[in-house]
Design an enzyme around this catalytic site. Sequence first.
Site, mmCIF file in Angstrom:
data_model
loop_
_atom_site.group_PDB
_atom_site.id
_atom_site.type_symbol
_atom_site.label_atom_id
_atom_site.label_comp_id
_atom_site.label_asym_id
_atom_site.label_seq_id
_atom_site.Cartn_x
_atom_site.Cartn_y
_atom_site.Cartn_z
ATOM 1 N N HIS A 546 61.249 -29.308 10.421
ATOM 2 C CA HIS A 546 60.867 -27.916 10.646
ATOM 3 C C HIS A 546 59.812 -27.470 9.631
ATOM 4 O O HIS A 546 58.783 -26.894 9.994
ATOM 5 C CB HIS A 546 62.115 -27.033 10.535
ATOM 6 C CG HIS A 546 61.856 -25.570 10.680
ATOM 7 N ND1 HIS A 546 62.220 -24.866 11.804
ATOM 8 C CD2 HIS A 546 61.277 -24.667 9.844
ATOM 9 C CE1 HIS A 546 61.860 -23.597 11.657
ATOM 10 N NE2 HIS A 546 61.298 -23.450 10.474
ATOM 11 N N HIS A 553 51.052 -26.559 10.918
ATOM 12 C CA HIS A 553 50.445 -25.313 11.415
ATOM 13 C C HIS A 553 49.411 -24.812 10.408
ATOM 14 O O HIS A 553 48.304 -24.390 10.768
ATOM 15 C CB HIS A 553 51.557 -24.275 11.614
ATOM 16 C CG HIS A 553 51.148 -23.091 12.447
ATOM 17 N ND1 HIS A 553 52.041 -22.105 12.820
ATOM 18 C CD2 HIS A 553 49.961 -22.716 12.984
ATOM 19 C CE1 HIS A 553 51.415 -21.191 13.546
ATOM 20 N NE2 HIS A 553 50.153 -21.541 13.653
ATOM 21 N N TYR A 718 64.054 -14.876 14.238
ATOM 22 C CA TYR A 718 64.594 -16.231 14.304
ATOM 23 C C TYR A 718 65.195 -16.510 15.670
ATOM 24 O O TYR A 718 65.146 -17.634 16.160
ATOM 25 C CB TYR A 718 65.651 -16.438 13.216
ATOM 26 C CG TYR A 718 65.067 -16.818 11.888
ATOM 27 C CD1 TYR A 718 64.575 -18.091 11.664
ATOM 28 C CD2 TYR A 718 64.992 -15.898 10.859
ATOM 29 C CE1 TYR A 718 64.027 -18.434 10.449
ATOM 30 C CE2 TYR A 718 64.438 -16.236 9.635
ATOM 31 C CZ TYR A 718 63.958 -17.504 9.435
ATOM 32 O OH TYR A 718 63.404 -17.853 8.234
#
Length: 783
Positions: A546, A553, A718
Amino acid sequence: MPVSKIIQVATLSFFLFIGIVLVLAPPSRFVSRVSAIFDHLAPSSTKSSLRPTSSASRPLTTSAMAPQRFKKLPQAPPLFIGTPKSVIEDVKRMIERSRDLENKLVAEVKPQEASFDNILLPMAYDENEGGLEGHIIGFYQSVSTDQALRDASTEAEKLMDDYSIESSMREDVYKLVEAVFNKGDKLDAESQRLLEKTHKGYIRNGLGLPAGPKRDRYKEIKKRLSQLCIVFSKNLNEEIGGIWFTPKELEGVPEDVTSLFEKGEGENAGKLRMTFKKPDYFPTLKYAKNPATRKKALIDDNNKLPQNIPIFREVIMLRDEAARLLGYPNHAAFVIEDKMAKTTKTVDDFLGDLRQRLKEGGRSELKTLTEMKKQDYKSLGMEESFDGKYYLWDNRYYDRLMLEKDYSLDQAKIAEWFPLETSIRGMLTVFETLFGLVFVEVTGGDRTSISPSGKGDDIVWHPDCQVFSVWDSEDQGSGFVGYLYLDLHPREGKYGHAANFNIQPGFINANGTRHYPVTALVCNFSKPTPKKPSLLKHEEVTTLFHELGHGIHDLVSKTHYSRFHGTNVVRDFVEAPSQMLENWCWTPSQLKALSQHYSTLSPEYEASWREQAGQDASTPEKKIPDELIENLIKTKHVNDALFNLRQLHFGIFDMTIHEPKSHDEAEAFKLSEMYNRLGYEITLLDTPAQLGAGYDWGHGQTTFGHLLGGYDAGYYGYLSSQVYSADMFHSVFAADPMNREQGRRYRHMVLEKGGSQDEMETLKGFLGREPNGDAFYRELGIA
């Protein structure tokens, strides 16, 4: 997620000065078990050896073996040479540079002459340059071993925040920006977005208020909030509490864990000290057989930061007052207006609907787990002490026990196939294949050769750090992408969770050249021992994947302005790209590819494994066996409802404290009681209140770093991000997760865009339609 330390001001110069911190807070349970189900944010020798003799897949390219074209770096890495004195001096210099620029613009440009080129661009370029030094200055407080440097970094952050607030409320500069905005000149899309957000930012920072007492009070509140949030975060980072337990009280906790606990002396002779750091605290909750041990660990962890109680309360009050000064009904309305959700009703309806959908499943799971607890007490001869309740401190323990008994899942056994270093190499190989990247580790003399100072130690902040130069693959043009740093083990004073930090943003310089990004993963995985490397539980594998997703990114984003670089997207979208990538950790072929039994890494590790397993034990397979993968995959949705109800507790508490009906109602909040009462009502789990302690038994909100670090009225993100991540994965990648064509399309259409365009447009462009929640609800089994 992410705790984010992004300075939310209107003007450009210091908007991104401290950078973005993306932390993996409790994410989707249907995607992973990364954090404790009922414990969020537990913010603790042998020097790490990160060089196994073989790897999980092909060895990563090292600088010594890299093709010559990979040695011609177009940009040197940053230097980490700050001192307590220099960081303060540097910040003051940068503040003066930005202030001088604004003064110059006001003195030389009249509103009727103002244009994007002579007002917005100079400030944008100043912001770009400020990020190069400012992010590093703010970073020291999270990673430096020098207390004085951490303190100076914190003080520098206060100075930057104060200037940001001052700058954001300069009416003379605002009038120039407003003049540009009202002209309506034709601009490229990213520049138009910059103009619109800058203009709106001034208004949201108080310049919509008339000059006078209200505006002055608003400015005063902003400065006070900045100071409070910095101190709150510092208290979290530097928390050093713990509990002394006897070995008997820690029965069941693996020796690999307890062997690293501090050994007691004097009055604590014979005892072991569990800290509240993740590598100590979570295994204790998960494995300690004695319920009294787990209870004490959980309650003490919830009460470890009493100094944050008044800080948290004052922040909530000030936020509400500030929002009402600006004409908003509450702070949540102010925050969410600028997010994908747009309105508090959208958020409240989403959370309320999900709560209703999950309630029945939660009750069913709770009934099963309570029966398991009853049978466990009976087997231990403790049936007389079983009171029919299922407590917060029971859940990690019995959740783990269920997985082992009903699903033959032994997390410690699975971890043998995921040594930290080989797992990282396998993950980077996935990103190379999928996104068209090449990672070249920079080691030894090559660090010296690429350092601007000629000292290899200067390009890292700690000897444990790894650094990679990142490149495009040949089919992507073989160009330079940026630098990736890994800082993976706990140490005193270090940020206590798993996070991605932007060290330097990417952007286009005033001369048209590109500045390439620098990003860092800061994690706290257990250190290796002489007999074992650092081994990752599956939840930690997912955590690492993650956070690497956030790093990718950050690296592949290509925007003109640093304002929009990489993970600088709205809070209710920022987790979606990394949450989507977590699915690779539940894909059999990828688990197989990432794995390698630690005994195959070196003769020494093989001997230590043999010593533990027995000389007659069968040699383990090099790759994780299919049977273990199958057992693991079966657990993906076990106790899903309870996990997500816990996420709803956090999200609903966040919204409740940030949308009171009146300021008097906010003043009357009993925050600790509210936090614990909502926890009981939403998660269905018993607490000390059910033992007569009252609902003020702990103050877990004081460890909730997200709410004072950028996720205020945003923790729902989230859960809402999972809607988008599930839609993207199941629509595009589920059939073939390693499809290079789709991977590159995702890189260019989603990751590369950063925040340079509306995030909903990004999603619709990639999906070819409006996103929907069908895949999300199917995953949860509540479609």
